[in-house]
Design an enzyme around this catalytic site. Structure first.
Site, PDB file in Angstrom:
ATOM      1  CG  ASP A   1     -40.651  21.273  38.086  1.00 34.77           C
ATOM      2  OD1 ASP A   1     -41.466  20.521  38.658  1.00 34.77           O
ATOM      3  OD2 ASP A   1     -40.874  21.809  36.979  1.00 34.77           O
TER       4      ASP A   1
ATOM      5  N   GLY B   1     -46.328  -6.438  36.654  1.00 38.02           N
ATOM      6  CA  GLY B   1     -45.564  -6.123  35.445  1.00 38.02           C
ATOM      7  C   GLY B   1     -45.887  -4.719  34.966  1.00 38.02           C
TER       8      GLY B   1
ATOM      9  CG  ASP C   1     -49.353  -0.853  35.447  1.00 33.98           C
ATOM     10  OD1 ASP C   1     -49.420   0.381  35.548  1.00 33.98           O
ATOM     11  OD2 ASP C   1     -48.828  -1.578  36.324  1.00 33.98           O
TER      12      ASP C   1
ATOM     13  CG  ASP D   1     -45.164  -4.774  39.386  1.00 35.91           C
ATOM     14  OD1 ASP D   1     -45.644  -3.760  38.836  1.00 35.91           O
ATOM     15  OD2 ASP D   1     -45.431  -5.946  39.051  1.00 35.91           O
ATOM     16  CB  ILE D   2     -47.322   0.407  41.233  1.00 39.17           C
ATOM     17  CG1 ILE D   2     -46.052   1.174  41.656  1.00 39.17           C
ATOM     18  CG2 ILE D   2     -48.569   0.995  41.915  1.00 39.17           C
ATOM     19  CD1 ILE D   2     -45.735   1.121  43.134  1.00 39.17           C
TER      20      ILE D   2
ATOM     21  CD  GLU E   1     -44.650  22.036  36.797  1.00 42.92           C
ATOM     22  OE1 GLU E   1     -45.792  21.776  36.440  1.00 42.92           O
ATOM     23  OE2 GLU E   1     -43.942  21.213  37.427  1.00 42.92           O
TER      24      GLU E   1
ATOM     25  CB  SER F   1     -45.903  18.604  38.047  1.00 43.20           C
ATOM     26  OG  SER F   1     -46.530  19.143  36.937  1.00 43.20           O
TER      27      SER F   1
END
Ligand SMILES: *[C@@H]1O[C@H](CO)[C@@H](O)[C@H](O)[C@H]1NC(C)=O
Ligand SMILES: *[C@@H]1O[C@H](CO)[C@@H](O)[C@H](O)[C@H]1NC(C)=O
Ligand SMILES: *[C@@H]1O[C@H](CO)[C@@H](O)[C@H](O)[C@H]1NC(C)=O
Ligand SMILES: *[C@@H]1O[C@H](CO)[C@@H](O)[C@H](O)[C@H]1NC(C)=O
Length: 618
Positions: free
Chosen positions: A296, A595, A597, A576-577, A292, A533
């Site tokens: 990051d 839009g 979601d 937009d996905i 992690e 993550s």
């Protein structure tokens, strides 16, 4: 004092617990936490350190005050508050203190046993279990963790209660609990860190393979990231990690050698919170403990080079940290709010035996946290207190990003909420993603055979983007039109027995960024990892770059960005996905649609547009 009742979702019915005259249910868990069993009534002479949190003044204006500095149409946009002014504004009134003291004294707790915290936020006293049970009309029980045998005290919330120790569970299992669990990362019972698939991958540095391997070059091309920081001295960018998870320096260097050669030898600036330190034990430098942090930091440092990253390394190696404890470090007025049951308590005689790290740094202008817990594991009151604090950080000019989870509509490790009904498998939203004052980041992927110029879809490799609707928080004003449109145009085929479907609950995530196939250096090799993550620090990096550009122009940081992101002017700043979904709990979850979601939020950033829009604001 009267408090709103939390809503209990049991087979689709929301009901309040009947209460005897004169008392109201103060707080209540939605579910019993996984893995803990009630073992016995707590001994009557056991001494409990009681703390009563006092109602802060002006909290009812918190939302308005935050919007005044965060809404793009507000004349006060980006005119953030100082920490001192903030504390002054919210401290409990003298009248509040007097009323609670009078009630306690009348209930038989002598005045000389009561103490007021320095910031006047809490009244403390020690009392026996018998005294407290009488005072609160409640019962305390000892719960035992099935795997580790660790014991924990919790109140059976019969009736009223105000107070710590509380009805929620410690989601900060000690390393003892950790070792018994498999597949988890770190001390916080969190999303279990990034997911690994391939190890020892060979990196072909080409944009042609971004559907298989994500590198910084892929991300820059995908989102048009083209700003190099110039105002690094004025800017700040924090990454929070919870011990025992820490980064490994040699892995950072391996990553930089291959992807950002000028950064070899560069390290984040370590801020040690409650004894947080880097691992020196070689057995704790592999995937489980370092993935992690390595992920990051490698991406946040690389994407914002040469910005120095502040690493908020939280908790000692024994009892660890919690979301409240990193917040303590940036806001000393929040510190006394810690819960001796839910949050680790310092000094820790077995580890960091010093007072807790309260207000040791000012809040970085952007903070990214790739951890989350199930909302059902905390009480409404605990969630609200922490959520309000994020609003305060926003008022001070800080943007807070949390990853939305990796299990679609399910909670950590794929757990769903069960009810008394044999068929019930209820969606399990994440916390604090459901808090309307954080920016929750979901995950996308480049589809097989697609390039960085093609539309992404919701992440459906190895992980599913966490998303859904909070069972605690109402839809904030800035999001209500987006949620309304989604619920009207794409009404999901699930009843209220599966999730808060009334269109009046806070939906998450807010935004998304790629979360599949990240190349990281770990254990001296390269591996690919998956998860929101990755999405959170990447999105946060872009906001940090935007802050840099604004600071360079003499403007302030952007602070709490959600009201801006959801405003009409910013629609063009997102891809937009519209494909993919986030299955979980035996369902297909929600669909990514036109839009906003509850899978990919508003979409992925178009960095150049986002930068231009934010630069156009005062
Ligand atoms: C409660 O007891 C502890 C341990 O004896 C002590 O350190 C603490 O000061 C006491 N708190 C109050 C409010 O009296
Ligand atoms: C990293 O870079 C070195 C030197 O350019 C190269 O030999 C090596 O193959 C690269 N590693 C990976 C995993 O691509
Ligand atoms: C995508 O590519 C991977 C690796 O080649 C393969 O394992 C997987 O089945 C492909 N998925 C789809 C949906 O084609
Ligand atoms: C997702 O879209 C498909 C195809 O349009 C539809 O059949 C399905 O009901 C949708 N699912 C949800 C959860 O809205």
């Amino acid at each position: 004092m009267r408090y709103p009742l939390p809503v209990l979702f049991i087979c689709g019915l929301a009901f309040a617990v009947p209460s005897p005259s004169g008392h109201v249910v103060f707080e209540r868990r939605q579910v019993e936490p996984h893995g803990w069993v009630q073992s016995r009534r707590l001994e009557g002479d056991f001494m409990l350190p009681m703390r009563f949190g006092l109602i802060q003044n002006n909290l009812d204006h918190l939302d308005d005050m935050l919007m005044a500095v965060s809404h793009p149409d507000s004349a006060g946009y980006s005119k953030h508050w100082s920490a001192t002014d903030l504390v002054e504004k919210f401290k409990p009134t003298t009248q509040t203190i007097e009323e609670v003291v009078r009630w306690l004294v009348e209930s038989g707790i002598p005045h000389d046993r009561l103490a007021l915290s320095i910031n006047r936020g809490w009244i403390h006293f020690n009392a026996t279990t018998a005294e407290v049970e009488e005072l609160l009309k409640t019962e305390y029980y000892v719960f035992t963790h099935e795997d580790s045998g660790v014991e924990q005290i919790t109140r059976m919330e019969k009736h009223i209660d105000l107070i710590m120790p509380t009805v929620h569970f410690n989601h900060v299992p000690s390393p003892m609990v950790q070792r018994k669990r498999t597949g988890g990362l770190g001390a916080l019972e969190s999303q279990p860190g990034p997911h690994r698939v391939e190890e020892d991958v060979t990196v072909i540095p080409t944009l042609a393979k971004c559907d298989m391997l994500i590198t910084m070059e892929c991300l820059r091309a995908l989102y048009n990231i083209d700003h190099t920081p110039v105002a690094t001295e004025k800017n700040s960018f924090g990454i929070v990690e919870f011990t025992p998870q820490t980064y490994v320096g040699s892995d950072l260097d391996l990553f930089f050698e291959n992807f950002s050669s000028t950064q070899v030898g560069t390290r984040p600036q370590l801020v040690s919170i409650d004894g947080g330190e880097l691992q020196t034990d070689p057995s704790k430098q592999g995937f489980k403990y370092a993935a992690e942090s390595n992920l990051d930091l490698q991406y946040a440092m690389g994407l914002t080079n040469p910005q120095t990253i502040t690493l908020l390394q939280t908790g000692d190696d024994v009892i660890g940290g919690s979301f409240n404890t990193w917040i303590d470090a940036v806001d000393k007025s929040y510190c006394p709010l810690n819960d001796p049951v839910l949050d680790p308590v310092y000094p820790d005689p077995s580890g960091y035996n010093h007072p807790p790290s309260c207000g040791i740094i000012s809040p970085p202008k952007v903070v990214s946290i790739s951890y989350g817990q199930d909302e059902a594991s905390v009480t409404t009151r605990y969630a609200n207190r922490q959520c309000n604090e994020y609003a305060k950080l926003g008022m001070m000019g800080t943007s807070v990003f949390y990853s939305s989870g990796d299990y679609g509509v399910a909670g950590n490790y794929g757990n769903c909420l069960f009810t008394h009904c044999p068929t019930g498998k209820i969606f399990n939203p994440s916390f604090p993603s459901g808090c309307p004052y954080v920016t929750s980041v979901g995950a996308t992927q480049i589809n097989n055979g697609s390039t960085v110029h093609d539309p992404e879809s919701a992440c459906q490799r190895i992980i599913y983007s966490g998303g859904g609707f909070s069972n605690i928080f109402s839809v904030p004003k800035y999001q209500s039109a987006a949620v309304h449109t989604f619920m009207t145009d794409q009404t999901p085929p699930y009843s209220s027995s599966l999730y808060s479907n009334d269109g009046k609950s806070r939906g998450f995530p807010d935004v998304s960024a790629n979360g599949a196939n990240y190349v990281i250096a770990i254990g001296g090799k390269f591996a690919t990892v998956y998860g929101t993550s990755a999405s959170s620090p990447v999105f946060a990096s872009m906001i940090s770059l935007i802050n840099d550009a604004r600071l360079a122009q003499g403007k302030n940081s952007v602070g709490f960005i959600n009201p801006t992101l959801y405003s009409d002017k910013f629609t063009s700043a997102f891809n937009d996905i519209t494909t993919g979904g986030n299955p979980g709990c035996g369902t297909k979850g929600f669909n990514a649609t036109i839009g906003w979601d509850p899978v990919t939020g508003l979409g992925t950033p178009k960095f150049r547009e986002l930068l231009a829009q934010f630069l156009s604001l005062p």
